[in-house]
Design a protein around this motif. Sequence first.
Motif, PDB file in Angstrom:
ATOM      1  N   ARG A  70       0.876  -1.166   0.000  1.00  0.00           N
ATOM      2  CA  ARG A  70       0.000   0.000   0.000  1.00  0.00           C
ATOM      3  C   ARG A  70       0.919   1.223   0.000  1.00  0.00           C
ATOM      4  N   VAL A  72       1.276   4.617   0.772  1.00  0.00           N
ATOM      5  CA  VAL A  72       0.502   5.552   1.586  1.00  0.00           C
ATOM      6  C   VAL A  72       1.445   6.486   2.335  1.00  0.00           C
ATOM      7  N   TYR A  91      -6.205   6.190  12.663  1.00  0.00           N
ATOM      8  CA  TYR A  91      -5.139   6.218  11.663  1.00  0.00           C
ATOM      9  C   TYR A  91      -5.680   6.913  10.425  1.00  0.00           C
ATOM     10  N   GLN A  95      -3.388   7.531   0.093  1.00  0.00           N
ATOM     11  CA  GLN A  95      -2.901   6.425  -0.734  1.00  0.00           C
ATOM     12  C   GLN A  95      -2.918   6.838  -2.202  1.00  0.00           C
ATOM     13  N   HIS A 106      -5.105  -8.481   0.151  1.00  0.00           N
ATOM     14  CA  HIS A 106      -4.834  -8.949   1.513  1.00  0.00           C
ATOM     15  C   HIS A 106      -6.089  -8.737   2.356  1.00  0.00           C
ATOM     16  N   HIS A 108      -7.354  -8.089   6.715  1.00  0.00           N
ATOM     17  CA  HIS A 108      -6.917  -7.863   8.096  1.00  0.00           C
ATOM     18  C   HIS A 108      -8.113  -7.547   8.984  1.00  0.00           C
ATOM     19  N   ARG A 114     -12.374   4.482   2.785  1.00  0.00           N
ATOM     20  CA  ARG A 114     -11.662   5.230   1.740  1.00  0.00           C
ATOM     21  C   ARG A 114     -12.515   6.438   1.415  1.00  0.00           C
ATOM     22  N   HIS A 147      -9.249  -7.593   0.040  1.00  0.00           N
ATOM     23  CA  HIS A 147      -9.386  -6.380  -0.759  1.00  0.00           C
ATOM     24  C   HIS A 147      -8.105  -6.086  -1.514  1.00  0.00           C
ATOM     25  N   HIS A 149      -6.693  -3.049  -4.646  1.00  0.00           N
ATOM     26  CA  HIS A 149      -7.027  -1.818  -5.341  1.00  0.00           C
ATOM     27  C   HIS A 149      -6.308  -1.837  -6.687  1.00  0.00           C
ATOM     28  N   ASP A 161      -7.249   7.172   3.438  1.00  0.00           N
ATOM     29  CA  ASP A 161      -7.506   5.934   4.166  1.00  0.00           C
ATOM     30  C   ASP A 161      -7.781   6.289   5.619  1.00  0.00           C
ATOM     31  N   LEU A 163      -8.463   4.259   9.132  1.00  0.00           N
ATOM     32  CA  LEU A 163      -8.516   2.914   9.727  1.00  0.00           C
ATOM     33  C   LEU A 163      -8.531   3.001  11.246  1.00  0.00           C
ATOM     34  N   ILE A 165      -6.594   1.266  13.091  1.00  0.00           N
ATOM     35  CA  ILE A 165      -5.324   0.615  13.451  1.00  0.00           C
ATOM     36  C   ILE A 165      -4.928   0.838  14.917  1.00  0.00           C
TER      37      ILE A 165
HETATM   38  O1  GTQ Z   1      -5.524  -0.332   1.805  1.00  0.00           O
HETATM   39  O2  GTQ Z   1      -5.467  -2.162   2.948  1.00  0.00           O
HETATM   40  O3  GTQ Z   1      -3.496   3.098   4.707  1.00  0.00           O
HETATM   41  O4  GTQ Z   1      -3.982  -2.304   5.046  1.00  0.00           O
HETATM   42  C1  GTQ Z   1      -3.050   1.105   5.869  1.00  0.00           C
HETATM   43  C2  GTQ Z   1      -3.184  -0.275   5.948  1.00  0.00           C
HETATM   44  C3  GTQ Z   1      -4.283   1.083   3.820  1.00  0.00           C
HETATM   45  C4  GTQ Z   1      -5.190  -0.972   2.798  1.00  0.00           C
HETATM   46  C5  GTQ Z   1      -3.608   1.760   4.799  1.00  0.00           C
HETATM   47  C6  GTQ Z   1      -3.874  -0.969   4.963  1.00  0.00           C
HETATM   48  C7  GTQ Z   1      -4.425  -0.277   3.891  1.00  0.00           C
END
Ligand code: GTQ
Length: 351
Positions: A70, A72, A91, A95, A106, A108, A114, A147, A149, A161, A163, A165
Amino acid sequence: MNAPHPSATARQSLYRDMSLLNLSPLWEVLHALVPLQPASPCVPAHWKYEQLRPYLQRAGEVITAEEAVRRVLILENPALRGQSAVTQSLYAGLQLILPGEVAPSHRHTQSALRFIVEGTGAYTAVDGERSTMHPGDFIITPSWTWHDHGNEVDEPVVWLDGLDIPMIRFFDAGFAENGTTRSQPVTRPEGASFARYGHNMAPVRGNAPFGATSPIFSYPYERSREALHQLERCAPIDASDGYKLRYINPLTGGTPMPTLQPFLQRLPAGFEGQGWRQTDGAVYSVVEGTGTAYIEGPQGPVRFDFEARDHFVVPSWQALRLQSTAGCVLFSFSDRPVQEALGIHKEERLA
Ligand code: GTQ
């Protein structure tokens, strides 16, 4: 100089001795542990798109989306540098995906939102369905869904993004897995989710495919903006927010994501907002127009003059006042659903 008070020396030697057993005295830290009111270590911050965009471009020159997984640039709170956090719980990052690139599949535990900032036509794929990105669209990646992109058009696409986190890290509850294919196979036509859940109707069977997360992946800007315009025609304006709506999970009427609540608001031209504060700090993405955010930070008041594509963060319990001469549209998100689940969310209007 006076000799130290006997109890002060006795206390210090107690602290030193018991420290060997990993013990420490509550009474020395109680006031900080149980503050009279929130005292966020975070500070307000403003990222002007015009200043940041060249660094995104350079990131595009030094690493591919595939290699980065990613690509970012993380928006780090200046008071939390190195923690990959924009507030203690949130977070945020910008991106970039260039023409022809794929950010590989991936999944998680962390949930992602977004919010499209620049460019049209890249896609994000979730659970076999692609959503095409347009500026202002709000798109969800539910927890633990595959997911990836991709960008099959001829212009760069940039999105915010958001999240959870830091929350998942706090609970030490995160898992992740890499996909075995770069792009997941498309199994449903684009718009399939919206067709089933996006019209104030829902399937008779097979509800809640993503548990507590909304079954709609994409909330197109065209519709959200229209909702605000309609609101402006027929509802009273809020003194602090202008015209503000929260995005919902159509199956519940509640938040579309269990940890994050996104909002969209419009400040009409000439808006002079009343100050307010809330226990959920929030990240803002400016969609259209210009305006000013006045925030009461711990080091005094700050003023951010923002324009389209800028981002700023308002920490918990710091007063925010919004003003717009020309009118503007703002997207924002916060950790409000978690605070509401805990029964601790609070807001206050200021005179
Ligand atoms: O697009 O899956 O900014 O996993 C940080 C972790 C984006 C993503 C982020 C991520 C992603």
